[in-house]
Design a protein around this motif. Structure first.
Motif, PDB file in Angstrom:
ATOM      1  N   ALA A 120       4.314  10.458   2.322  1.00 47.01           N
ATOM      2  CA  ALA A 120       3.730  11.783   2.121  1.00 47.01           C
ATOM      3  C   ALA A 120       4.413  12.790   3.038  1.00 47.01           C
ATOM      4  CB  ALA A 120       2.227  11.742   2.407  1.00 47.01           C
ATOM      5  N   PRO A 121       5.356  13.570   2.508  1.00 43.84           N
ATOM      6  CA  PRO A 121       6.059  14.516   3.377  1.00 43.84           C
ATOM      7  C   PRO A 121       5.147  15.590   3.977  1.00 43.84           C
ATOM      8  CG  PRO A 121       7.302  14.116   1.367  1.00 43.84           C
ATOM      9  CD  PRO A 121       5.944  13.509   1.173  1.00 43.84           C
ATOM     10  N   HIS A 122       5.455  15.912   5.232  1.00 43.99           N
ATOM     11  CA  HIS A 122       5.034  17.114   5.947  1.00 43.99           C
ATOM     12  C   HIS A 122       3.718  17.007   6.712  1.00 43.99           C
ATOM     13  CE1 HIS A 122       8.522  18.483   3.986  1.00 43.99           C
ATOM     14  NE2 HIS A 122       7.966  18.720   2.812  1.00 43.99           N
ATOM     15  N   ALA A 123       2.572  16.944   6.027  1.00 48.01           N
ATOM     16  CA  ALA A 123       1.261  16.814   6.686  1.00 48.01           C
ATOM     17  C   ALA A 123       0.926  17.983   7.601  1.00 48.01           C
ATOM     18  CB  ALA A 123       1.169  15.492   7.467  1.00 48.01           C
ATOM     19  N   VAL A 124       1.596  19.128   7.431  1.00 48.94           N
ATOM     20  CA  VAL A 124       1.307  20.261   8.316  1.00 48.94           C
ATOM     21  C   VAL A 124      -0.058  20.877   8.016  1.00 48.94           C
ATOM     22  CG1 VAL A 124       3.733  20.819   8.709  1.00 48.94           C
ATOM     23  CG2 VAL A 124       2.526  21.909   6.807  1.00 48.94           C
ATOM     24  N   HIS A 172      -4.752   3.467   5.578  1.00 44.13           N
ATOM     25  CA  HIS A 172      -4.107   2.898   4.392  1.00 44.13           C
ATOM     26  C   HIS A 172      -2.603   2.684   4.553  1.00 44.13           C
ATOM     27  CE1 HIS A 172      -7.693   3.191   1.835  1.00 44.13           C
ATOM     28  NE2 HIS A 172      -7.946   4.322   2.456  1.00 44.13           N
ATOM     29  N   GLY A 173      -2.056   2.953   5.732  1.00 45.39           N
ATOM     30  CA  GLY A 173      -0.646   2.690   5.976  1.00 45.39           C
ATOM     31  C   GLY A 173       0.306   3.682   5.346  1.00 45.39           C
ATOM     32  N   VAL A 174      -0.160   4.917   5.096  1.00 46.66           N
ATOM     33  CA  VAL A 174       0.697   5.952   4.519  1.00 46.66           C
ATOM     34  C   VAL A 174       1.686   6.445   5.582  1.00 46.66           C
ATOM     35  CG1 VAL A 174       0.727   8.264   3.497  1.00 46.66           C
ATOM     36  CG2 VAL A 174      -1.103   6.659   2.900  1.00 46.66           C
ATOM     37  N   THR A 175       2.933   6.664   5.183  1.00 42.41           N
ATOM     38  CA  THR A 175       3.963   7.197   6.082  1.00 42.41           C
ATOM     39  C   THR A 175       4.072   8.709   5.920  1.00 42.41           C
ATOM     40  OG1 THR A 175       5.319   5.195   6.156  1.00 42.41           O
ATOM     41  CG2 THR A 175       6.458   7.272   6.533  1.00 42.41           C
ATOM     42  N   ILE A 176       4.171   9.414   7.036  1.00 44.67           N
ATOM     43  CA  ILE A 176       4.475  10.840   7.011  1.00 44.67           C
ATOM     44  C   ILE A 176       5.986  11.016   7.109  1.00 44.67           C
ATOM     45  CG2 ILE A 176       4.311  13.026   8.283  1.00 44.67           C
ATOM     46  CD1 ILE A 176       1.521  12.152   9.187  1.00 44.67           C
ATOM     47  N   ALA A 177       6.565  11.766   6.173  1.00 45.62           N
ATOM     48  CA  ALA A 177       7.972  12.165   6.272  1.00 45.62           C
ATOM     49  C   ALA A 177       8.002  13.523   6.972  1.00 45.62           C
ATOM     50  CB  ALA A 177       8.614  12.241   4.895  1.00 45.62           C
ATOM     51  N   HIS A 178       8.416  13.518   8.211  1.00 45.38           N
ATOM     52  CA  HIS A 178       8.354  14.705   9.074  1.00 45.38           C
ATOM     53  C   HIS A 178       9.646  15.510   8.934  1.00 45.38           C
ATOM     54  CE1 HIS A 178       7.301  17.296  12.279  1.00 45.38           C
ATOM     55  NE2 HIS A 178       7.927  16.687  13.255  1.00 45.38           N
ATOM     56  N   ASN A 199       2.618   5.690  10.734  1.00 42.91           N
ATOM     57  CA  ASN A 199       4.079   5.584  10.755  1.00 42.91           C
ATOM     58  C   ASN A 199       4.679   6.938  10.403  1.00 42.91           C
ATOM     59  OD1 ASN A 199       6.642   4.137  10.856  1.00 42.91           O
ATOM     60  ND2 ASN A 199       6.703   4.444   8.633  1.00 42.91           N
ATOM     61  N   ILE A 200       5.673   7.377  11.177  1.00 35.50           N
ATOM     62  CA  ILE A 200       6.347   8.648  10.937  1.00 35.50           C
ATOM     63  C   ILE A 200       7.834   8.395  10.766  1.00 35.50           C
ATOM     64  CG2 ILE A 200       6.861  10.954  11.821  1.00 35.50           C
ATOM     65  CD1 ILE A 200       4.331  10.820  13.465  1.00 35.50           C
ATOM     66  N   GLY A 201       8.377   8.849   9.633  1.00 40.07           N
ATOM     67  CA  GLY A 201       9.811   8.882   9.425  1.00 40.07           C
ATOM     68  C   GLY A 201      10.261  10.329   9.420  1.00 40.07           C
ATOM     69  N   MET A 202      11.560  10.545   9.295  1.00 31.68           N
ATOM     70  CA  MET A 202      12.107  11.899   9.346  1.00 31.68           C
ATOM     71  C   MET A 202      12.764  12.269   8.018  1.00 31.68           C
ATOM     72  SD  MET A 202      11.537  13.175  12.437  1.00 31.68           S
ATOM     73  CE  MET A 202      12.735  14.508  12.561  1.00 31.68           C
ATOM     74  N   GLY A 203      12.812  13.583   7.764  1.00 27.50           N
ATOM     75  CA  GLY A 203      13.516  14.099   6.604  1.00 27.50           C
ATOM     76  C   GLY A 203      14.202  15.400   6.955  1.00 27.50           C
ATOM     77  N   THR A 204      15.131  15.830   6.104  1.00 26.26           N
ATOM     78  CA  THR A 204      15.826  17.103   6.330  1.00 26.26           C
ATOM     79  C   THR A 204      15.219  18.204   5.468  1.00 26.26           C
ATOM     80  OG1 THR A 204      17.531  16.410   4.753  1.00 26.26           O
ATOM     81  CG2 THR A 204      17.968  16.059   7.104  1.00 26.26           C
ATOM     82  N   ALA A 235      12.882   3.035   8.095  1.00 30.20           N
ATOM     83  CA  ALA A 235      13.030   1.658   7.618  1.00 30.20           C
ATOM     84  C   ALA A 235      11.675   1.021   7.356  1.00 30.20           C
ATOM     85  CB  ALA A 235      13.814   0.842   8.641  1.00 30.20           C
ATOM     86  N   ASN A 236      10.712   1.283   8.240  1.00 27.74           N
ATOM     87  CA  ASN A 236       9.368   0.728   8.051  1.00 27.74           C
ATOM     88  C   ASN A 236       8.715   1.301   6.790  1.00 27.74           C
ATOM     89  OD1 ASN A 236       9.681  -0.771  10.360  1.00 27.74           O
ATOM     90  ND2 ASN A 236       8.455   0.563  11.653  1.00 27.74           N
ATOM     91  N   ALA A 237       8.947   2.588   6.521  1.00 30.27           N
ATOM     92  CA  ALA A 237       8.386   3.188   5.313  1.00 30.27           C
ATOM     93  C   ALA A 237       8.910   2.496   4.065  1.00 30.27           C
ATOM     94  CB  ALA A 237       8.737   4.676   5.270  1.00 30.27           C
ATOM     95  N   LEU A 238      10.176   2.094   4.101  1.00 27.27           N
ATOM     96  CA  LEU A 238      10.802   1.418   2.959  1.00 27.27           C
ATOM     97  C   LEU A 238      10.607  -0.092   2.997  1.00 27.27           C
ATOM     98  CD1 LEU A 238      14.098   3.498   3.015  1.00 27.27           C
ATOM     99  CD2 LEU A 238      12.203   3.747   1.399  1.00 27.27           C
TER     100      LEU A 238
END
Length: 489
Positions: A289-293, A306-312, A336-341, A383-386
């Protein structure tokens, strides 16, 4: 002793290759470790050694000197078009500047503003730019505002071929939606739905996933990409999540990301997006789920449960004065937090720098976030998100997805800790080389099969043609100088 120039760009070297460097970010006992005067050795697509100088036989040994060898970055929301959000950095609101379709445009019939060749080109160009910044794994994202409706299978088949040709690891899935936002009067934005069209998009995406997932020796994987929560119906999301479970596919769904979304979802469902999904049992650990702002405390609690990842993606929001509140809070909750551009420049190092600063600003002191945490998000978190423990880290058995950063660059002085220096330097332009799956995909800004100078000219010309069409899909059809005035008259 050989050098990177002795390797063939776009190919995997035969036999064992040892890379010696001043610093290597290795991985041991579940965490990154900074190694000094160390070597990494890979054979084919796999790392076989990280640590002290390797004593076994190798086909070649390359002494890279004053560099930092790192796991390649994982971009969970990777810019894959010619970024139109840049048009709104100093202008707005979105309904007046072509970010929401006006009723007049809907009545005349939306259409594809790029040709198929232009859609394919922008993916190739974007993929090359990702590699040039040390990104080795990408989940592409593009705008639907200039599209007739959703993304097409044909353009994603071209994207799969482009990723394979350039040497970028990707998770692909055409974006589909059951609705769109329409501006009916100044400041009035309403959702309009066509669920049948959304279900057709899902069916096409599932067919694509079944055919393309795992292709090109595993370099291309599949994901599901329902566009945004306010443009999706319950049935579309139920079927998406069921298919995700059956086919074991990640799902990326933008939610808790903006004020227009919050107002729309509240009006439609009486709650927030994450809480609406939870009410119907649709949150799970394959969901990104990107952003979460705009996430409320209960939304974040549901993500954690529920183990949802934030794409920050901090850069695109910081430009508008917004931020995730906060990285520290989410990590302390176990999210879990991953990064995005998600915007241009598609620079993961710059996004880490902005994440670090905004994360500290959100908490009011430097304890709000550490350099290690943002670096972990850009590698291990993705990697954990995937659910791919062989990505985002360099250790025996991991994929040979490697980024090499030039720490002798004249901008890096004085240099302290190399990881800290890289992040606070705030630019991925010091990326010297990238290996993906053991293949040399980029060196000194060069990408196999791409003339980057010619590609940049082509990209600008293509963007200018798109920009000329903006008045057609902006409320009131203002001219371009009214919509996008220059910084100085």
């Amino acid at each position: 002793m050989t050098g990177l120039d002795d390797l063939t760009l776009g190919q995997r070297p035969d036999g064992r290759t040892a890379l010696a460097a001043r610093w290597i970010v290795g991985h041991h006992e579940g965490r990154h470790k900074l190694l000094e005067h160390a070597e990494i050795v890979f054979d084919g697509d796999r790392v076989i050694h990280v640590g002290a100088p390797f004593v076994g036989e190798v086909a070649r040994r390359i002494n890279l000197g004053d560099v930092l060898i790192s796991p390649g970055f994982i971009d969970l929301d990777a810019l894959s078009d010619l970024d139109t959000t840049l048009l709104t950095v100093d202008t707005g609101p979105g309904w007046a500047t072509g970010r929401v379709w006006p009723q007049a445009y809907v009545d005349r019939g939306p259409y594809e503003m790029y040709t198929p060749d232009e859609l394919a080109f922008q993916k190739r160009y974007a993929f090359a730019q990702l590699l040039r910044g040390g990104i080795t794994t990408a989940l592409p994202i593009a705008s639907l505002f200039y599209r007739e409706w959703g993304e097409t299978v044909a353009e994603f088949e071209a994207a799969a071929d482009a990723a394979a040709a350039l040497g970028l690891r990707v998770w692909l899935g055409p974006a589909y939606r059951a609705g769109g936002m329409v501006c009916t009067a100044p400041g009035i934005v309403e959702p309009r739905f066509d669920e049948a069209r959304g279900l057709q998009g899902l069916a096409a995406a599932l067919d694509f996933a079944g055919r393309v997932g795992g292709s090109h020796r595993g370099l291309v994987q599949a994901m599901l990409s329902p566009d945004r929560i306010e443009t999706c119906t319950l049935d579309l999301l139920r079927r998406t999540m069921a298919a995700s479970a059956e086919m074991d596919l990640p799902v990326r769904l933008h939610m808790a990301q903006g004020k227009m979304e919050r107002r729309t979802v509240q009006a439609l469902h009486g709650t927030t997006g994450p809480q609406w999904l939870a009410r119907h049992g649709l949150l799970h650990n394959r969901l990104i789920a990107p952003h979460a702002v705009e996430a409320e405390p209960e939304d974040l609690a549901l993500y954690a449960r529920h183990g949802v990842t934030i794409a920050h993606c901090p850069l695109v929001y910081a430009r508008d004065g917004e931020m995730l509140r906060s990285f520290r809070r989410c990590r302390d909750m176990g999210i879990n937090i991953g990064m995005g551009t998600d915007t241009a420049p598609a620079d993961m190092v710059l996004n880490m720098a902005v994440a670090l600063m905004m994360g500290r600003a959100a908490e009011g002191d430097d304890r709000g976030l550490t350099t290690a945490e943002v670096f972990n998000a850009a590698t291990i978190g993705g990697a954990n998100a995937l659910r791919r423990p062989d990505l985002g880290r360099l250790q025996p058995g991991s994929k040979a997805d490697i980024a090499i950063f030039d720490m002798a660059d004249s901008f890096f002085a004085p240099r302290i800790d190399p990881v800290q220096t890289l992040v606070f330097g705030a630019t991925g332009r010091v990326t010297k080389a990238v290996f993906v799956d053991g293949r040399l995909s980029m060196v000194d800004g060069r990408v196999a099969g791409m003339d980057m100078h010619a590609a940049r000219l082509q990209a600008q010309a293509q963007f200018d043609r798109l920009l000329a069409k903006y008045p057609e899909r902006a409320f009131g059809h203002p001219d371009l100088r009214t919509m996008f005035p220059p910084t100085f008259a």
